[in-house]
Design a protein around this motif. Structure first.
Motif, mmCIF file in Angstrom:
data_model
loop_
_atom_site.group_PDB
_atom_site.id
_atom_site.type_symbol
_atom_site.label_atom_id
_atom_site.label_comp_id
_atom_site.label_asym_id
_atom_site.label_seq_id
_atom_site.Cartn_x
_atom_site.Cartn_y
_atom_site.Cartn_z
ATOM 1 N N PRO A 60 1.001 -1.271 0.071
ATOM 2 C CA PRO A 60 -0.080 -0.052 -0.029
ATOM 3 C C PRO A 60 0.663 1.121 -0.084
ATOM 4 N N VAL A 61 2.003 1.278 0.596
ATOM 5 C CA VAL A 61 2.887 2.310 0.842
ATOM 6 C C VAL A 61 3.139 2.814 -0.755
ATOM 7 N N GLU A 62 3.747 1.698 -1.646
ATOM 8 C CA GLU A 62 4.270 1.996 -2.998
ATOM 9 C C GLU A 62 2.919 2.440 -3.578
ATOM 10 N N ARG A 110 -9.182 16.558 12.562
ATOM 11 C CA ARG A 110 -8.438 17.876 12.503
ATOM 12 C C ARG A 110 -7.399 17.596 11.205
ATOM 13 N N THR A 111 -7.001 18.654 10.629
ATOM 14 C CA THR A 111 -6.194 18.459 9.545
ATOM 15 C C THR A 111 -4.880 18.562 9.908
ATOM 16 N N VAL A 112 -3.965 17.709 9.735
ATOM 17 C CA VAL A 112 -2.520 17.879 10.085
ATOM 18 C C VAL A 112 -1.666 17.736 8.655
ATOM 19 N N LEU A 113 -0.333 18.155 8.599
ATOM 20 C CA LEU A 113 0.329 17.582 7.467
ATOM 21 C C LEU A 113 1.315 16.352 7.685
ATOM 22 N N LEU A 114 1.073 15.487 6.425
ATOM 23 C CA LEU A 114 2.013 14.445 6.247
ATOM 24 C C LEU A 114 3.319 15.217 6.133
ATOM 25 N N LYS A 115 4.497 14.594 6.628
ATOM 26 C CA LYS A 115 5.882 15.158 6.567
ATOM 27 C C LYS A 115 6.967 14.296 5.803
ATOM 28 N N TYR A 116 6.636 12.728 6.222
ATOM 29 C CA TYR A 116 7.198 11.843 5.371
ATOM 30 C C TYR A 116 6.512 10.583 5.498
ATOM 31 N N PHE A 117 6.847 9.573 4.677
ATOM 32 C CA PHE A 117 6.382 8.393 4.798
ATOM 33 C C PHE A 117 7.141 7.497 4.073
ATOM 34 N N ASP A 118 7.179 6.062 4.668
ATOM 35 C CA ASP A 118 7.844 4.990 4.195
ATOM 36 C C ASP A 118 7.306 3.816 4.618
ATOM 37 N N PRO A 163 0.355 1.514 9.616
ATOM 38 C CA PRO A 163 -0.853 1.193 8.975
ATOM 39 C C PRO A 163 -1.228 -0.292 9.224
ATOM 40 N N SER A 164 -2.781 -0.468 9.603
ATOM 41 C CA SER A 164 -3.137 -1.773 9.411
ATOM 42 C C SER A 164 -4.106 -2.207 8.223
ATOM 43 N N THR A 165 -4.772 -1.122 7.853
ATOM 44 C CA THR A 165 -5.492 -1.056 6.784
ATOM 45 C C THR A 165 -5.401 0.177 5.775
ATOM 46 N N VAL A 166 -5.276 0.092 4.701
ATOM 47 C CA VAL A 166 -5.273 1.266 3.750
ATOM 48 C C VAL A 166 -6.331 1.075 2.578
ATOM 49 N N GLU A 167 -7.001 2.008 2.379
ATOM 50 C CA GLU A 167 -8.150 1.909 1.355
ATOM 51 C C GLU A 167 -8.134 2.947 0.362
#
Length: 211
Positions: free
Chosen positions: A24-26, A60-68, A178-182
């Protein structure tokens, strides 16, 4: 106000199982890059849902700063309301509303504090004003006026005028594992394409959901 006639027909862009990445991250990275390339405003803006001790949800809205592959990281005040919620129940949900692309991504998982070293690396990369702002705000607390914030900001500007601004002990990052990603893609006649990734050990199961 009656909004029953306020509707938009989605395109037939479609999302197919054979086009999905195994992880899912890809897949998220692919969609995120498309959002960036198409100039979607603040594509890293995400809704974060937590619940308080009584089970009342807050969004609320926050900002994603990085992911892997380890998860999705955002930063905040560790004394804030969201942090208090996470301390009581670390299960959270994220949602990316890329409306222009007729897409959304919904993530469920567990929020975990990242290390102080990891928080420091990001904090040091922030503009100086943002680093000062982290010291100024006692996030989510009641204040009498904005004037008090500006007064405290000016005091901190003087305090740190000739040196580096240190990482506050009450500020840092969370990683949502994550445990689920839709992945949701709008479709005509409200027949949207939805695919759910569910963690199964070290692998991910992918299922199509009815719209």
């Amino acid at each position: 106000m009656d909004l029953s006639e306020f509707r938009k027909e989605y395109s037939d862009r479609g999302l197919h199982r054979e086009d999905l990445a195994a992880e899912p991250v890809e897949q998220f990275g692919s969609w995120f890059n498309q959002a960036v390339e198409l100039g979607i405003p603040e594509p890293n803006a995400m809704s974060l849902a937590t619940v308080d001790e009584g089970g009342m949800p807050l969004l609320r809205t926050v900002l994603l700063k990085y992911f892997d592959v380890s998860g999705f990281v955002f930063f905040t005040n560790y004394e804030s309301r969201k942090s208090a919620h996470i301390a009581g129940n670390p299960r959270v949900s994220l949602m990316f509303p890329w409306v222009t692309l007729e897409r959304q991504v919904i993530i469920q998982g567990r929020a975990e504090k990242i290390s102080s070293a990891e928080s420091l690396r990001y904090f040091a990369s922030r503009p100086r004003e943002s680093r000062l702002g982290a010291w100024v705000s006692c996030q989510s607390s009641v204040i009498s006026s904005r004037k008090l914030l500006m007064q405290k900001l000016n005091e901190l500007k003087d305090k740190f005028a000739h040196g580096e601004i240190p990482l506050p002990s009450f500020w840092g990052g969370y990683r949502v594992v994550p445990s689920t990603v839709e992945f949701w893609q709008g479709g005509p006649a409200r027949l949207h394409d939805r695919f759910l990734y569910t963690r199964s050990g070290e692998n991910w199961k992918i299922e199509r959901l009815s719209p």
